[in-house]
Design a protein around this motif. Sequence first.
Motif, PDB file in Angstrom:
ATOM      1  N   ARG A 146       0.830  -1.210   0.000  1.00  0.00           N
ATOM      2  CA  ARG A 146       0.000   0.000   0.000  1.00  0.00           C
ATOM      3  C   ARG A 146       0.860   1.255   0.000  1.00  0.00           C
ATOM      4  N   GLU A 147       1.887   1.284   0.858  1.00  0.00           N
ATOM      5  CA  GLU A 147       2.744   2.461   0.936  1.00  0.00           C
ATOM      6  C   GLU A 147       3.536   2.653  -0.354  1.00  0.00           C
ATOM      7  N   LEU A 148       3.962   1.539  -0.948  1.00  0.00           N
ATOM      8  CA  LEU A 148       4.705   1.647  -2.206  1.00  0.00           C
ATOM      9  C   LEU A 148       3.816   2.165  -3.339  1.00  0.00           C
ATOM     10  N   VAL A 149       2.550   1.709  -3.354  1.00  0.00           N
ATOM     11  CA  VAL A 149       1.610   2.187  -4.371  1.00  0.00           C
ATOM     12  C   VAL A 149       1.380   3.687  -4.209  1.00  0.00           C
ATOM     13  N   LYS A 150       1.208   4.129  -2.969  1.00  0.00           N
ATOM     14  CA  LYS A 150       1.020   5.559  -2.721  1.00  0.00           C
ATOM     15  C   LYS A 150       2.212   6.364  -3.225  1.00  0.00           C
ATOM     16  N   LYS A 151       3.394   5.857  -2.913  1.00  0.00           N
ATOM     17  CA  LYS A 151       4.603   6.560  -3.347  1.00  0.00           C
ATOM     18  C   LYS A 151       4.697   6.591  -4.867  1.00  0.00           C
ATOM     19  N   LEU A 152       4.340   5.481  -5.501  1.00  0.00           N
ATOM     20  CA  LEU A 152       4.382   5.415  -6.956  1.00  0.00           C
ATOM     21  C   LEU A 152       3.414   6.414  -7.580  1.00  0.00           C
ATOM     22  N   LEU A 153       2.222   6.522  -7.006  1.00  0.00           N
ATOM     23  CA  LEU A 153       1.236   7.464  -7.525  1.00  0.00           C
ATOM     24  C   LEU A 153       1.730   8.907  -7.403  1.00  0.00           C
TER      25      LEU A 153
ATOM     26  N   ASP B 159      -3.275  12.730 -10.492  1.00  0.00           N
ATOM     27  CA  ASP B 159      -4.207  13.734  -9.967  1.00  0.00           C
ATOM     28  C   ASP B 159      -4.395  13.510  -8.465  1.00  0.00           C
ATOM     29  N   PRO B 160      -4.154  14.524  -7.640  1.00  0.00           N
ATOM     30  CA  PRO B 160      -4.296  14.383  -6.182  1.00  0.00           C
ATOM     31  C   PRO B 160      -5.657  13.839  -5.755  1.00  0.00           C
ATOM     32  N   GLU B 161      -6.703  14.176  -6.514  1.00  0.00           N
ATOM     33  CA  GLU B 161      -8.034  13.689  -6.162  1.00  0.00           C
ATOM     34  C   GLU B 161      -8.109  12.167  -6.293  1.00  0.00           C
ATOM     35  N   VAL B 162      -7.428  11.638  -7.300  1.00  0.00           N
ATOM     36  CA  VAL B 162      -7.389  10.180  -7.490  1.00  0.00           C
ATOM     37  C   VAL B 162      -6.639   9.526  -6.327  1.00  0.00           C
ATOM     38  N   ILE B 163      -5.547  10.163  -5.910  1.00  0.00           N
ATOM     39  CA  ILE B 163      -4.769   9.625  -4.788  1.00  0.00           C
ATOM     40  C   ILE B 163      -5.616   9.595  -3.521  1.00  0.00           C
ATOM     41  N   VAL B 164      -6.424  10.658  -3.332  1.00  0.00           N
ATOM     42  CA  VAL B 164      -7.313  10.703  -2.165  1.00  0.00           C
ATOM     43  C   VAL B 164      -8.295   9.541  -2.209  1.00  0.00           C
TER      44      VAL B 164
END
Length: 222
Positions: free
Chosen positions: A158-165, A171-176
């Motif tokens: 999960r943390e690696l996916v967040k970092k990759l994004l 788009d920050p909204e997608v990350i949210v």
Amino acid sequence: MNNNESIDPRDKIDKIKINNLENLYQIKDENGQIIDYETASGRELFNHYRHNMTNYDEVLDDIREEQGHVKGYQQKRAAIGAAEQVLGKYREEHTKVVRDSQIKGNILKRLLEKAKVGTASQLVALLDNWSERIKDIGKLENSQRSLQTWNDTYRVQRELVKKLLQEADIDPEVIVQINTIYSTRSVNKAVEKGCDIFDLEKSEVLKIVKKAIRYAKLAQQD
């Protein structure tokens, strides 16, 4: 009476002792062949013990060397001395066995009291049952460790996916929205989030994620 006959052999006879304790239960005949302990006669046992377990023969050989012969009473005293040594050792062994039996008996008694059973067979059955339970507990512990490992793996991913994004300038909204999905604590909650994010019916979201669901019990569809 010559000098040899005047020698008092008592000192030598009194020196008879055990010198081969390992032969206490390994009975041999006069030819050195093993005899079954339970079927050996009393004479066979006595002959074995004085000849093979004590220094009986060595003492008589010493007397014979000094006197030229062994008198009857000397041989008798030597035989008695050997018997006394063997019986003394038997007493020690018997005492050990009795004490050991008493200790084991007391331990068994305490175990029966602790287990609240009346017989040894009931205790064995209870211990067998406990053994099976311990095995089951071991399996549960292994499953728990596997689950903990899987959870750690999931969190790392999960943390690696967040970092990759973030690195991919998504788009920050997608990350949210992705973080919102990751933050759910149950399969059903995650499915609900999917319905909101993708604006889909629950049945449609389930078609997407059904291969990932192995153990969770899903809420009834509306």
